[in-house]
Write a protein that holds these residues in place. Structure first.
Motif, mmCIF file in Angstrom:
data_model
loop_
_atom_site.group_PDB
_atom_site.id
_atom_site.type_symbol
_atom_site.label_atom_id
_atom_site.label_comp_id
_atom_site.label_asym_id
_atom_site.label_seq_id
_atom_site.Cartn_x
_atom_site.Cartn_y
_atom_site.Cartn_z
ATOM 1 N N LEU A 1 56.055 54.997 74.588
ATOM 2 C CA LEU A 1 54.869 55.728 75.541
ATOM 3 C C LEU A 1 55.342 55.052 77.076
ATOM 4 C CD1 LEU A 1 51.168 56.125 74.452
ATOM 5 C CD2 LEU A 1 53.224 57.781 74.431
ATOM 6 N N ILE A 2 55.645 53.936 77.196
ATOM 7 C CA ILE A 2 55.729 53.444 78.626
ATOM 8 C C ILE A 2 57.225 53.881 79.161
ATOM 9 C CG2 ILE A 2 56.261 51.129 79.586
ATOM 10 C CD1 ILE A 2 53.513 51.446 79.295
ATOM 11 N N VAL B 1 62.055 61.778 72.901
ATOM 12 C CA VAL B 1 61.394 62.664 72.327
ATOM 13 C C VAL B 1 61.471 62.527 70.873
ATOM 14 C CG1 VAL B 1 61.678 65.222 71.728
ATOM 15 C CG2 VAL B 1 61.603 64.568 74.201
ATOM 16 N N ARG B 2 62.636 62.329 70.583
ATOM 17 C CA ARG B 2 62.915 61.898 68.932
ATOM 18 C C ARG B 2 61.975 60.795 68.495
ATOM 19 N NH1 ARG B 2 68.139 63.202 69.955
ATOM 20 N NH2 ARG B 2 68.861 60.880 70.374
ATOM 21 N N ALA B 3 61.950 59.841 69.217
ATOM 22 C CA ALA B 3 61.069 58.639 68.948
ATOM 23 C C ALA B 3 59.658 58.932 68.915
ATOM 24 C CB ALA B 3 61.395 57.375 69.733
ATOM 25 N N GLY C 1 54.728 61.173 65.523
ATOM 26 C CA GLY C 1 53.302 61.759 65.288
ATOM 27 C C GLY C 1 53.133 62.665 66.630
ATOM 28 N N TYR C 2 53.681 62.723 67.662
ATOM 29 C CA TYR C 2 53.262 63.399 68.690
ATOM 30 C C TYR C 2 53.807 64.654 68.727
ATOM 31 C CZ TYR C 2 51.801 59.147 70.836
ATOM 32 O OH TYR C 2 50.801 57.976 70.957
ATOM 33 N N ARG D 1 60.452 66.792 64.097
ATOM 34 C CA ARG D 1 59.250 66.715 64.335
ATOM 35 C C ARG D 1 58.639 65.422 63.435
ATOM 36 N NH1 ARG D 1 57.827 71.140 67.656
ATOM 37 N NH2 ARG D 1 59.232 72.666 67.672
ATOM 38 N N GLY D 2 57.574 64.805 64.341
ATOM 39 C CA GLY D 2 57.118 63.781 63.237
ATOM 40 C C GLY D 2 55.828 64.074 62.621
ATOM 41 N N THR D 3 55.309 63.520 61.689
ATOM 42 C CA THR D 3 54.051 64.069 61.002
ATOM 43 C C THR D 3 53.141 63.026 61.077
ATOM 44 O OG1 THR D 3 55.046 62.996 58.941
ATOM 45 C CG2 THR D 3 55.480 65.474 59.422
ATOM 46 N N ARG D 4 53.081 61.685 61.602
ATOM 47 C CA ARG D 4 52.009 60.654 61.310
ATOM 48 C C ARG D 4 52.119 59.798 62.867
ATOM 49 N NH1 ARG D 4 53.880 55.562 60.226
ATOM 50 N NH2 ARG D 4 56.150 55.467 59.632
ATOM 51 N N ARG D 5 51.091 59.220 63.097
ATOM 52 C CA ARG D 5 50.882 58.358 64.277
ATOM 53 C C ARG D 5 50.296 57.179 63.853
ATOM 54 N NH1 ARG D 5 48.151 61.078 69.182
ATOM 55 N NH2 ARG D 5 49.754 62.684 68.675
#
Length: 331
Positions: free
Chosen positions: A129-130, A147-149, A154-155, A326-330
């Motif tokens: 995020l930073i 973006v990939r990370a 999960g975002y 796309r991710g699925t978890r956070r």
């Protein structure tokens, strides 16, 4: 202006005069309103349609969590050296983190904002995020790698677009409030001078894809974020009726076009480049602009350039979002 290392310059040329400045000591949190209300009440009333979404609607309208938004907002304010909102958000961030983890956690949170993504305080997700906030500051877009990370954490695309909006919006507020010489809130500790950075970025010409500071391409650009898609066009129609500046002239300046021999255009184009790279109008530039524009128009200038920059962040990030995955978890 008196330069202080890593700080906003202290203005020596009088800027805008506040209305009833003593009220800021009686009603906390009103300083920015008092300074802008006295000089351009119509601009203030329209501008805070979006300010409400960014500042006060986090718990209801935002796609991201409040804590994630606060991390990005604080880093954005730190990067542009915007003292007013950095001080306010750092104060409440320190209180929140102290309640959750004790005084040491509160102090560690604010210190980590200053240090950046490598601070041991952050987990891997927060460090990304930073990095996103830093990329938006430097490149006006979240990179494909980031973006990939973040997708891997999960975002959603809508949440990433929201980050781009809030970074741009607080950059706008920095340009506006610092150029107007709005002081910090009297009851909130102001960052020490050596802790107030002003990280310039080289002036990069607008890529040419934006015809207006009020619209990031067509409205379909924001399909991934329904709230912003609804708010921005309505805000555009409202604010364009308030501004007395030539929007197309500002877009030309942002694209780095030749201003020609007209002294007014030369000063205006130089001011746009200065806002893009320094986030504040210097004493010299303010004085030169006042030969051609009123104080109210200079507030419009800062707002228009800030929105143009915000919409460049939105469109630049949308390009990165075109990458698959796309991710699925956070965690």
């Amino acid at each position: 202006m008196t330069e202080t290392r890593l700080c906003w310059p202290e203005t020596s040329v009088p800027r805008v005069a506040p209305w009833a400045p003593w009220l800021r000591y009686i009603v906390p949190g009103t300083t920015q309103f008092l300074w802008l209300l006295a000089n351009h009440p119509r601009l203030l009333s329209r501008m805070y349609v979006l300010e409400g979404v960014a500042e006060f609607g986090q718990f209801v309208l935002a796609a991201n969590t409040h804590r994630d938004l606060e991390i990005v907002i604080l880093r954005a304010n730190w990067n542009v050296g915007h003292t007013y909102h950095f001080a306010v958000h750092a104060f409440w961030g320190l209180v929140r983190e102290s309640v959750l983890g004790g005084p040491r956690a509160g102090r560690g949170f604010v210190a980590a904002i200053r240090q950046g993504r490598d601070a041991p305080y952050w987990n891997k997700r927060q460090a990304w995020l930073i990095r996103a906030a830093d990329e938006l500051h430097n490149e006006l877009a979240i990179s494909e790698e980031t973006v990939r990370a973040l997708r891997g954490h999960g975002y959603s695309d809508g949440e990433l677009v929201e980050f781009a909006f809030v970074v741009g919006h607080y950059g706008l507020l920095g340009m506006l409030l610092e150029s107007a010489a709005v002081p910090a809130e009297p009851l909130i500790p102001e960052p020490a001078p050596a802790e107030r950075p002003r990280l310039p970025r080289p002036f990069a010409k607008n890529r040419g894809g934006i015809a207006s500071p009020w619209r990031p391409g067509n409205d379909d650009t924001l399909l991934v974020h329904p709230v912003l898609r609804w708010a921005l066009p309505r805000y555009a129609r409202s604010i364009e009726r308030v501004s007395s500046l030539d929007v197309h002239e500002l877009v030309q300046a942002a694209r780095g076009l030749d201003p020609g021999a007209d002294p007014r255009r030369r000063v205006l184009f130089a001011a746009v480049a200065e806002l893009y790279s320094e986030y504040v109008l210097s004493d010299t530039t303010w004085r030169q602009l006042r030969n051609h524009y009123t104080d109210a128009q200079l507030l419009e200038l800062c707002t228009l350039v800030g929105h143009l920059r915000t919409h460049e962040m939105l469109t630049g990030t949308m390009v990165s979002l075109a990458t698959p995955g796309r991710g699925t978890r956070r965690p």
